[in-house]
Design a protein around this motif. Structure first.
Motif, mmCIF file in Angstrom:
data_model
loop_
_atom_site.group_PDB
_atom_site.id
_atom_site.type_symbol
_atom_site.label_atom_id
_atom_site.label_comp_id
_atom_site.label_asym_id
_atom_site.label_seq_id
_atom_site.Cartn_x
_atom_site.Cartn_y
_atom_site.Cartn_z
ATOM 1 N N ILE A 207 36.743 37.620 22.732
ATOM 2 C CA ILE A 207 36.892 36.832 23.949
ATOM 3 C C ILE A 207 38.063 37.372 24.757
ATOM 4 N N VAL A 208 37.817 37.610 26.040
ATOM 5 C CA VAL A 208 38.822 38.159 26.943
ATOM 6 C C VAL A 208 38.938 37.232 28.155
ATOM 7 N N GLU A 209 40.173 36.979 28.570
ATOM 8 C CA GLU A 209 40.416 36.138 29.741
ATOM 9 C C GLU A 209 41.005 36.985 30.860
ATOM 10 N N LEU A 210 40.378 36.923 32.020
ATOM 11 C CA LEU A 210 40.883 37.560 33.230
ATOM 12 C C LEU A 210 41.539 36.472 34.061
ATOM 13 N N ARG A 211 42.816 36.651 34.388
ATOM 14 C CA ARG A 211 43.512 35.704 35.257
ATOM 15 C C ARG A 211 43.847 36.406 36.568
ATOM 16 N N VAL A 212 43.253 35.916 37.641
ATOM 17 C CA VAL A 212 43.570 36.439 38.961
ATOM 18 C C VAL A 212 44.757 35.635 39.480
ATOM 19 N N LEU A 213 45.846 36.334 39.790
ATOM 20 C CA LEU A 213 47.087 35.679 40.198
ATOM 21 C C LEU A 213 47.251 35.636 41.708
ATOM 22 N N SER A 214 46.589 36.569 42.416
ATOM 23 C CA SER A 214 46.662 36.588 43.880
ATOM 24 C C SER A 214 45.533 37.448 44.424
ATOM 25 N N ASN A 215 45.269 37.293 45.723
ATOM 26 C CA ASN A 215 44.323 38.169 46.391
ATOM 27 C C ASN A 215 45.048 38.902 47.516
ATOM 28 N N TRP A 216 44.300 39.598 48.358
ATOM 29 C CA TRP A 216 44.908 40.408 49.424
ATOM 30 C C TRP A 216 45.071 39.637 50.731
ATOM 31 N N GLY A 217 45.126 38.315 50.651
ATOM 32 C CA GLY A 217 45.488 37.534 51.830
ATOM 33 C C GLY A 217 44.464 36.544 52.334
ATOM 34 N N HIS A 218 43.264 36.502 51.738
ATOM 35 C CA HIS A 218 42.262 35.547 52.209
ATOM 36 C C HIS A 218 42.715 34.138 51.815
ATOM 37 N N ALA A 219 42.793 33.243 52.782
ATOM 38 C CA ALA A 219 43.330 31.904 52.540
ATOM 39 C C ALA A 219 42.355 30.979 51.812
ATOM 40 N N GLU A 220 41.051 31.227 51.951
ATOM 41 C CA GLU A 220 40.076 30.267 51.439
ATOM 42 C C GLU A 220 39.516 30.595 50.054
ATOM 43 N N TYR A 221 39.263 31.879 49.775
ATOM 44 C CA TYR A 221 38.618 32.203 48.496
ATOM 45 C C TYR A 221 38.943 33.637 48.059
ATOM 46 N N THR A 222 38.588 33.906 46.804
ATOM 47 C CA THR A 222 38.710 35.234 46.204
ATOM 48 C C THR A 222 37.335 35.605 45.657
ATOM 49 N N CYS A 223 36.948 36.872 45.796
ATOM 50 C CA CYS A 223 35.643 37.358 45.346
ATOM 51 C C CYS A 223 35.791 38.336 44.178
ATOM 52 N N LEU A 224 35.079 38.067 43.105
ATOM 53 C CA LEU A 224 34.988 39.000 41.986
ATOM 54 C C LEU A 224 33.588 39.599 41.992
ATOM 55 N N TYR A 225 33.508 40.911 42.103
ATOM 56 C CA TYR A 225 32.203 41.577 42.065
ATOM 57 C C TYR A 225 31.878 42.033 40.654
ATOM 58 N N ARG A 226 32.715 42.896 40.098
ATOM 59 C CA ARG A 226 32.476 43.371 38.724
ATOM 60 C C ARG A 226 33.793 43.521 37.992
ATOM 61 N N PHE A 227 33.785 43.055 36.752
ATOM 62 C CA PHE A 227 34.918 43.255 35.852
ATOM 63 C C PHE A 227 34.334 43.653 34.503
ATOM 64 N N ARG A 228 34.794 44.765 33.967
ATOM 65 C CA ARG A 228 34.267 45.270 32.697
ATOM 66 C C ARG A 228 35.386 45.430 31.683
ATOM 67 N N VAL A 229 35.026 45.233 30.431
ATOM 68 C CA VAL A 229 35.965 45.401 29.319
ATOM 69 C C VAL A 229 35.490 46.590 28.504
ATOM 70 N N HIS A 230 36.390 47.531 28.245
ATOM 71 C CA HIS A 230 36.068 48.729 27.459
ATOM 72 C C HIS A 230 36.874 48.704 26.170
ATOM 73 N N GLY A 231 36.298 49.217 25.106
ATOM 74 C CA GLY A 231 37.026 49.246 23.850
ATOM 75 C C GLY A 231 36.237 49.877 22.725
ATOM 76 N N THR A 232 36.846 49.836 21.560
ATOM 77 C CA THR A 232 36.268 50.387 20.348
ATOM 78 C C THR A 232 35.775 49.248 19.462
ATOM 79 N N PRO A 233 34.531 49.291 18.999
ATOM 80 C CA PRO A 233 34.045 48.219 18.112
ATOM 81 C C PRO A 233 34.912 48.061 16.880
ATOM 82 N N ALA A 234 35.096 46.806 16.480
ATOM 83 C CA ALA A 234 35.930 46.518 15.289
ATOM 84 C C ALA A 234 35.151 46.852 14.022
#
Length: 123
Positions: free
Chosen positions: A96-123
């Protein structure tokens, strides 16, 4: 599934979080964030793009404070797809991975996430 303007997961304001359950436990090595380029934006800017964000590894979805894996900045002047290496390597594997968005580039009303990927080595 696509990168058309507006086909994003939008949340109110400039701060929000997303918890992702992966298909298996991994040792995270990197993350990628993708946003539409300015050239595709109807307004000519991407102020709704995430700016500062952090990523945490969680033992379960109820854990309030996970292990910090890194703090990053998505560069609105950079490539649409940007890769970020894990800053705080962990000896633990996470499903389980948590992405925390702390700020955007100035839009006052909303923030848009298009794609977020997690890369790694299987345990």
């Amino acid at each position: 599934p696509d990168m058309y303007p507006g086909n994003c997961w939008a949340f109110k304001g400039s701060q929000g979080y997303l918890v992702i359950r992966l298909t298996m436990k991994i040792y995270p090595t990197a993350f990628t964030m993708e946003h539409i380029p300015k050239t595709l934006s109807p307004t000519g800017n991407i102020t709704s793009a995430p700016r500062n964000f952090s990523v945490y590894g969680l033992d379960d979805e109820y854990q309030e404070e996970g292990q910090l894996l890194g703090e990053y900045m998505y560069d609105q002047e950079g490539e649409p797809l940007q890769m970020f290496r894990v800053m705080e390597m962990s000896e633990k594997a996470f499903q389980i991975v948590e992405l925390r968005v702390l700020s955007n580039w100035g839009h006052a009303e909303y923030t848009c996430l298009y794609r977020f990927r997690v890369h790694g080595t299987p345990a």
